[in-house]
Write a protein that holds these residues in place. Structure first.
Motif: not given
Length: 399
Positions: A108-119, A128-145
């Motif tokens: 049930g965790s989001s990708l950003s929350d799951a990744l946050a376990y490994y600072p 924060n960029m992954i979180k912004a991508g999840e919020f905006s629905g543009a995760l693919d563009a964020i990952l590329e950037r």
């Protein structure tokens, strides 16, 4: 969460050993099978947490980010995409992290929350960029950037390392050659000249004295240098000493200018990438200050963030910090007026990255003659001091 050791065979027929974190054995088996892996053996490690025996390289992180972005862009569900990458990744530590992230997302965790376990693996900027991508629905563009940003940062870091590696290698080789001469070569000549009983010129006496001292106190001197190195490292861990050293790096002749250009390029690239990803300006400034790599710059950017939060313009705040050139301030001011600050920051980043290229080339050209002269004087002086007694003996024998 339990940890399982596994042995599997990939779809290419390659045997893979690794570890996976899962709620239970059945979940671990299910996760491995989703990655199209044939399970040979799987056993739970009692009383042990997630271990990372190998370090995750930046290159591995860049490839992971770019491939995940491509899979998401192609319409592959996130968990399925992570399972595909899990089956392809060779780095054991990264594979463990991916398996743990999959488990957390399925819980049930989001990708950003799951990744946050490994600072240590995923920076504050990355999360924060992954979180912004999840919020905006543009995760693919964020990952590329994000992958492009990481590649740019790595290129910049390589340029800086190149500027310091060349003189460091040359000086190290010079020290080793000099040590061999004083410890192994000169003692042979010393015994020959001593047996002849001839009076030695002053330069030769000095070289022989240095050789005797080096042989007598070599272990003490080597131990002292190693101890001094670790002592300096410990001192630099202190906040006051670290800040003083960071200030020295910025003000150091020649090298300081290169470091300043790197700081500006990194700050501009980071802030631009975050703003394009939809991160708020205050959060973007805060993250950018933490990625500057210099505590003096970090403190200055924290003050900039504070001023901006009170309503001041970014350009005015940067000017007050006195760390940024008028060109940077002017371009940021234009960006604020036109409402396209991220594009202006990109231009600043490209400009200063090119400046770093030129500065590194000039630095190498500037240092090379000094190193050649230094080595010539050092080695030439030693050789001359050895040949002076030989010339004297030749003259005496000629008479």
């Amino acid at each position: 969460m339990p940890l399982f050791n596994y042995t599997v065979i990939s779809y290419t027929g390659k045997k893979i050993n690794g570890q996976i974190e899962a709620r239970d054995r059945a979940t671990a088996i299910s996760t491995l099978r989703k990655s199209q892996l044939i399970i040979v053996d799987i056993r739970e490690l009692k009383g042990e947490g997630l271990k990372q025996k190998s370090r995750v390289k930046l290159e591995d992180l860049i490839i992971f980010t770019r491939q995940l972005g491509a899979l998401v862009k192609a319409g592959v569900p996130l968990v399925k995409g992570l399972n595909i990458l899990f089956g392809q990744v060779e780095n054991r530590a990264l594979r463990q992290i991916i398996s743990s992230v999959i488990t957390k997302i399925e819980s049930g965790s989001s990708l950003s929350d799951a990744l946050a376990y490994y600072p240590n693996m995923f920076s504050h900027l990355y999360i924060n960029m992954i979180k912004a991508g999840e919020f905006s629905g543009a995760l693919d563009a964020i990952l590329e950037r994000l992958s492009t940003y990481l590649e740019s940062n790595e290129r910049l870091a390589r340029k800086v390392r190149a500027a310091f590696i060349y003189p460091s290698v040359i000086l190290t080789v010079a020290i080793l050659i000099t040590a061999i001469i004083f410890l192994k070569v000169i003692p042979g000549f010393e015994s020959i000249f001593t047996s002849l009983g001839a009076s030695l010129p002053l330069p030769t006496q000095i070289v022989f004295s240095i050789s005797q001292f080096s042989r007598k106190y070599f272990v003490v001197a080597a131990g002292g240098m190693v101890g001094l190195f670790f002592l300096i490292r410990q001192i630099l861990q202190l906040p006051a000493a670290g800040i003083a050293f960071d200030r020295l790096k910025l003000d150091f002749p020649v090298f300081g200018r290169v470091i300043r250009k790197v700081v500006v390029a990194r700050f501009s690239r980071t802030l631009s990438t975050l703003l394009k990803s939809g991160v708020s300006i205050l959060v973007a400034l805060e993250i950018s200050s933490k990625t500057s790599g210099n505590r003096i710059v970090e403190v200055a950017l924290d003050k900039v963030t504070s001023r901006v939060s009170k309503g001041e313009k970014i350009a005015e705040s940067l000017m007050e910090s006195k760390l940024f050139a008028p060109l940077v301030v002017s371009l940021v001011a234009v960006g604020e007026e036109t409402g396209d600050i991220s594009s202006m920051l990109d231009k600043i980043a490209y400009f200063y990255e090119d400046e770093v290229d030129v500065a590194v080339g000039n630095l190498t050209s500037l240092i090379e003659p000094f190193i050649i002269v230094f080595l010539g004087v050092l080695i030439g002086g030693i050789v001359l001091s050895i040949f002076l007694p030989i010339l004297q003996l030749t003259q005496v024998m000629g008479r």
